[in-house]
Design a protein around this motif. Sequence first.
Motif, PDB file in Angstrom:
ATOM      1  N   VAL A   1       0.854  -1.189   0.000  1.00  0.00           N
ATOM      2  CA  VAL A   1       0.000   0.000   0.000  1.00  0.00           C
ATOM      3  C   VAL A   1       0.891   1.241   0.000  1.00  0.00           C
ATOM      4  CG1 VAL A   1      -1.753   1.274   1.312  1.00  0.00           C
ATOM      5  CG2 VAL A   1      -1.794  -1.236   1.274  1.00  0.00           C
ATOM      6  N   GLU A   2       0.498   2.240  -0.796  1.00  0.00           N
ATOM      7  CA  GLU A   2       1.174   3.530  -0.761  1.00  0.00           C
ATOM      8  C   GLU A   2       0.128   4.613  -0.587  1.00  0.00           C
ATOM      9  OE1 GLU A   2       3.181   3.669  -4.606  1.00  0.00           O
ATOM     10  OE2 GLU A   2       1.621   4.997  -5.349  1.00  0.00           O
ATOM     11  N   VAL A   3       0.485   5.608   0.215  1.00  0.00           N
ATOM     12  CA  VAL A   3      -0.415   6.726   0.493  1.00  0.00           C
ATOM     13  C   VAL A   3       0.379   8.018   0.366  1.00  0.00           C
ATOM     14  CG1 VAL A   3      -1.948   7.797   2.195  1.00  0.00           C
ATOM     15  CG2 VAL A   3      -1.733   5.298   2.119  1.00  0.00           C
ATOM     16  N   VAL A   4      -0.192   8.972  -0.335  1.00  0.00           N
ATOM     17  CA  VAL A   4       0.348  10.326  -0.381  1.00  0.00           C
ATOM     18  C   VAL A   4      -0.653  11.187   0.381  1.00  0.00           C
ATOM     19  CG1 VAL A   4       0.974  12.277  -1.843  1.00  0.00           C
ATOM     20  CG2 VAL A   4       1.431   9.937  -2.604  1.00  0.00           C
ATOM     21  N   MET A   5      -0.168  11.924   1.378  1.00  0.00           N
ATOM     22  CA  MET A   5      -1.078  12.662   2.249  1.00  0.00           C
ATOM     23  C   MET A   5      -0.550  14.065   2.519  1.00  0.00           C
ATOM     24  SD  MET A   5      -2.386  11.459   6.034  1.00  0.00           S
ATOM     25  CE  MET A   5      -2.524   9.775   5.486  1.00  0.00           C
ATOM     26  N   SER A   6      -1.465  15.021   2.567  1.00  0.00           N
ATOM     27  CA  SER A   6      -1.089  16.371   2.981  1.00  0.00           C
ATOM     28  C   SER A   6      -1.961  16.771   4.168  1.00  0.00           C
ATOM     29  CB  SER A   6      -1.240  17.368   1.834  1.00  0.00           C
ATOM     30  OG  SER A   6      -2.580  17.462   1.445  1.00  0.00           O
ATOM     31  N   ARG A   7      -1.362  17.536   5.052  1.00  0.00           N
ATOM     32  CA  ARG A   7      -2.059  17.972   6.266  1.00  0.00           C
ATOM     33  C   ARG A   7      -2.134  19.482   6.331  1.00  0.00           C
ATOM     34  NH1 ARG A   7      -0.208  14.376  11.297  1.00  0.00           N
ATOM     35  NH2 ARG A   7       0.521  12.535  10.191  1.00  0.00           N
ATOM     36  N   ASP A   8      -3.156  19.956   7.026  1.00  0.00           N
ATOM     37  CA  ASP A   8      -3.356  21.395   7.138  1.00  0.00           C
ATOM     38  C   ASP A   8      -2.240  22.096   7.903  1.00  0.00           C
ATOM     39  OD1 ASP A   8      -4.021  20.360   9.626  1.00  0.00           O
ATOM     40  OD2 ASP A   8      -5.808  21.580   9.865  1.00  0.00           O
ATOM     41  N   GLN A   9      -1.432  21.366   8.635  1.00  0.00           N
ATOM     42  CA  GLN A   9      -0.333  21.999   9.392  1.00  0.00           C
ATOM     43  C   GLN A   9       0.881  22.296   8.534  1.00  0.00           C
ATOM     44  OE1 GLN A   9      -1.068  18.624  10.516  1.00  0.00           O
ATOM     45  NE2 GLN A   9      -2.019  18.875  12.497  1.00  0.00           N
TER      46      GLN A   9
END
Length: 187
Positions: free
Chosen positions: A86-94
Amino acid sequence: MIQIPSDLHPDLVPLAFLLGNWEGAGVSDFPGAEKCNFGQEATFTHDGRDFIEYVSHTWVLDSEGKKVRPLETESGYWRIDKDRKVEVVMSRDQGIVEVWYGELAEGKPQIDLATDAVARTAHAAPYAGGKRLYGYVNSDLMWVGEKATPEVELRPYMSAHLKKVVDPREWAKDLKDLPDDGIAFFR
Protein backbone atom coordinates in the motif's frame (compact mmCIF):
# COMPACT_ATOMS: atom_id res chain seq x y z
CA MET A 1 -20.44 -6.40 5.51
CA ILE A 2 -17.93 -5.21 2.94
CA GLN A 3 -19.50 -4.15 -0.34
CA ILE A 4 -17.52 -3.95 -3.55
CA PRO A 5 -18.88 -1.30 -5.94
CA SER A 6 -19.24 -2.52 -9.52
CA ASP A 7 -17.25 0.46 -10.82
CA LEU A 8 -14.35 0.02 -8.37
CA HIS A 9 -11.01 -0.33 -10.15
CA PRO A 10 -10.04 -4.04 -9.90
CA ASP A 11 -6.71 -3.22 -8.22
CA LEU A 12 -8.58 -1.59 -5.30
CA VAL A 13 -10.77 -4.55 -4.35
CA PRO A 14 -8.50 -5.45 -1.37
CA LEU A 15 -9.07 -1.92 0.00
CA ALA A 16 -12.86 -1.92 -0.46
CA PHE A 17 -13.36 -2.17 3.32
CA LEU A 18 -12.16 1.44 3.60
CA LEU A 19 -14.77 2.88 1.24
CA GLY A 20 -17.52 5.06 2.66
CA ASN A 21 -18.16 7.79 5.17
CA TRP A 22 -16.99 7.15 8.71
CA GLU A 23 -17.61 9.03 11.97
CA GLY A 24 -16.44 8.47 15.49
CA ALA A 25 -14.22 9.64 18.29
CA GLY A 26 -10.77 9.13 19.67
CA VAL A 27 -8.01 10.39 21.94
CA SER A 28 -5.05 12.62 21.13
CA ASP A 29 -2.03 12.75 23.46
CA PHE A 30 1.47 13.90 22.54
CA PRO A 31 4.14 15.76 24.55
CA GLY A 32 3.89 19.50 24.04
CA ALA A 33 0.29 19.33 22.77
CA GLU A 34 -3.04 19.44 24.54
CA LYS A 35 -4.35 16.00 25.50
CA CYS A 36 -7.95 15.78 24.31
CA ASN A 37 -10.81 13.70 23.07
CA PHE A 38 -11.61 14.35 19.43
CA GLY A 39 -14.34 13.68 16.92
CA GLN A 40 -13.56 12.54 13.40
CA GLU A 41 -15.24 12.37 10.01
CA ALA A 42 -13.32 10.42 7.38
CA THR A 43 -14.30 9.68 3.80
CA PHE A 44 -12.78 7.15 1.41
CA THR A 45 -14.12 7.48 -2.15
CA HIS A 46 -13.24 6.31 -5.65
CA ASP A 47 -13.99 7.44 -9.17
CA GLY A 48 -13.04 4.32 -11.12
CA ARG A 49 -9.34 5.10 -11.35
CA ASP A 50 -6.65 3.10 -9.51
CA PHE A 51 -6.67 5.09 -6.25
CA ILE A 52 -8.92 5.83 -3.29
CA GLU A 53 -9.33 9.47 -2.32
CA TYR A 54 -9.17 10.14 1.43
CA VAL A 55 -10.27 13.16 3.47
CA SER A 56 -10.33 13.40 7.26
CA HIS A 57 -11.45 16.19 9.59
CA THR A 58 -10.95 16.04 13.36
CA TRP A 59 -11.97 18.47 16.05
CA VAL A 60 -11.50 18.82 19.80
CA LEU A 61 -14.50 17.65 21.86
CA ASP A 62 -15.52 19.07 25.22
CA SER A 63 -16.53 16.91 28.21
CA GLU A 64 -20.07 16.65 26.80
CA GLY A 65 -18.88 15.52 23.36
CA LYS A 66 -19.58 18.84 21.63
CA LYS A 67 -17.24 20.31 18.99
CA VAL A 68 -14.90 22.94 20.43
CA ARG A 69 -12.55 23.71 17.50
CA PRO A 70 -10.83 22.04 14.55
CA LEU A 71 -7.89 19.79 15.39
CA GLU A 72 -6.45 18.38 12.13
CA THR A 73 -7.45 18.02 8.50
CA GLU A 74 -5.70 15.72 6.08
CA SER A 75 -6.32 14.46 2.58
CA GLY A 76 -4.62 12.06 0.25
CA TYR A 77 -4.63 9.15 -2.16
CA TRP A 78 -4.30 5.43 -1.43
CA ARG A 79 -3.08 2.77 -3.86
CA ILE A 80 -2.29 -0.93 -3.60
CA ASP A 81 -0.30 -3.22 -5.87
CA LYS A 82 -0.71 -6.91 -6.70
CA ASP A 83 1.65 -7.84 -3.84
CA ARG A 84 -0.62 -6.11 -1.27
CA LYS A 85 1.83 -3.21 -0.86
CA VAL A 86 0.00 0.00 0.00
CA GLU A 87 1.17 3.53 -0.76
CA VAL A 88 -0.42 6.73 0.49
CA VAL A 89 0.35 10.33 -0.38
CA MET A 90 -1.08 12.66 2.25
CA SER A 91 -1.09 16.37 2.98
CA ARG A 92 -2.06 17.97 6.27
CA ASP A 93 -3.36 21.40 7.14
CA GLN A 94 -0.33 22.00 9.39
CA GLY A 95 1.94 22.28 6.35
CA ILE A 96 3.12 18.67 6.16
CA VAL A 97 3.17 16.35 3.16
CA GLU A 98 3.94 12.65 3.62
CA VAL A 99 4.53 9.55 1.56
CA TRP A 100 3.52 6.39 3.42
CA TYR A 101 4.29 2.78 2.49
CA GLY A 102 2.93 -0.35 4.07
CA GLU A 103 1.15 -3.59 3.56
CA LEU A 104 -2.31 -5.10 3.72
CA ALA A 105 -2.19 -8.03 6.13
CA GLU A 106 -2.73 -11.51 4.74
CA GLY A 107 -6.26 -12.78 5.35
CA LYS A 108 -7.58 -9.80 7.28
CA PRO A 109 -8.51 -6.16 6.57
CA GLN A 110 -5.61 -4.53 8.37
CA ILE A 111 -3.06 -2.06 7.00
CA ASP A 112 0.28 -1.16 8.58
CA LEU A 113 1.87 2.04 7.23
CA ALA A 114 5.08 3.95 7.93
CA THR A 115 6.29 7.26 6.52
CA ASP A 116 8.95 7.06 3.85
CA ALA A 117 9.24 10.78 3.11
CA VAL A 118 8.18 13.93 4.94
CA ALA A 119 8.20 17.51 3.71
CA ARG A 120 7.35 20.48 5.93
CA THR A 121 6.67 24.13 5.28
CA ALA A 122 8.51 26.78 7.28
CA HIS A 123 5.45 27.22 9.55
CA ALA A 124 4.92 23.51 10.28
CA ALA A 125 5.60 22.12 13.73
CA PRO A 126 8.58 19.77 14.06
CA TYR A 127 7.78 16.33 12.65
CA ALA A 128 10.08 13.47 11.69
CA GLY A 129 7.66 10.70 10.67
CA GLY A 130 5.11 8.21 11.85
CA LYS A 131 3.36 4.89 11.70
CA ARG A 132 -0.31 4.03 11.37
CA LEU A 133 -2.35 0.89 11.77
CA TYR A 134 -5.85 0.72 10.26
CA GLY A 135 -8.17 -2.21 10.89
CA TYR A 136 -11.70 -3.19 9.96
CA VAL A 137 -13.11 -4.85 13.10
CA ASN A 138 -16.75 -5.94 13.48
CA SER A 139 -17.81 -3.55 10.68
CA ASP A 140 -16.03 -0.59 12.33
CA LEU A 141 -12.85 1.17 11.23
CA MET A 142 -10.23 1.60 13.94
CA TRP A 143 -6.86 3.23 13.67
CA VAL A 144 -3.91 4.23 15.80
CA GLY A 145 -1.19 6.68 14.79
CA GLU A 146 2.34 7.04 16.08
CA LYS A 147 4.44 10.16 15.61
CA ALA A 148 8.06 11.23 16.06
CA THR A 149 9.66 14.66 16.19
CA PRO A 150 13.34 15.57 16.52
CA GLU A 151 12.69 15.90 20.29
CA VAL A 152 10.28 12.98 20.88
CA GLU A 153 10.86 9.37 19.85
CA LEU A 154 8.16 7.51 17.91
CA ARG A 155 5.16 7.01 20.18
CA PRO A 156 1.34 6.72 19.91
CA TYR A 157 -0.36 10.09 19.62
CA MET A 158 -3.88 9.53 18.21
CA SER A 159 -6.35 6.68 17.93
CA ALA A 160 -10.00 6.49 16.96
CA HIS A 161 -12.96 4.14 16.59
CA LEU A 162 -15.15 5.01 13.60
CA LYS A 163 -18.54 3.71 12.51
CA LYS A 164 -19.78 3.69 8.95
CA VAL A 165 -22.37 6.36 8.22
CA VAL A 166 -25.26 5.09 6.15
CA ASP A 167 -26.98 7.63 3.93
CA PRO A 168 -30.64 6.56 3.53
CA ARG A 169 -30.56 7.84 -0.05
CA GLU A 170 -28.09 5.07 -0.87
CA TRP A 171 -30.33 2.18 0.17
CA ALA A 172 -33.58 3.92 -0.83
CA LYS A 173 -32.46 4.28 -4.46
CA ASP A 174 -32.74 0.50 -4.83
CA LEU A 175 -36.34 0.40 -3.61
CA LYS A 176 -38.89 0.27 -6.41
CA ASP A 177 -42.34 1.88 -6.52
CA LEU A 178 -41.93 4.17 -3.52
CA PRO A 179 -44.86 6.55 -3.04
CA ASP A 180 -43.90 10.07 -3.96
CA ASP A 181 -45.57 11.79 -1.00
CA GLY A 182 -43.56 9.97 1.67
CA ILE A 183 -46.66 9.45 3.81
CA ALA A 184 -48.51 6.85 1.75
CA PHE A 185 -45.70 4.42 2.49
CA PHE A 186 -46.83 4.24 6.13
CA ARG A 187 -50.59 3.82 5.46
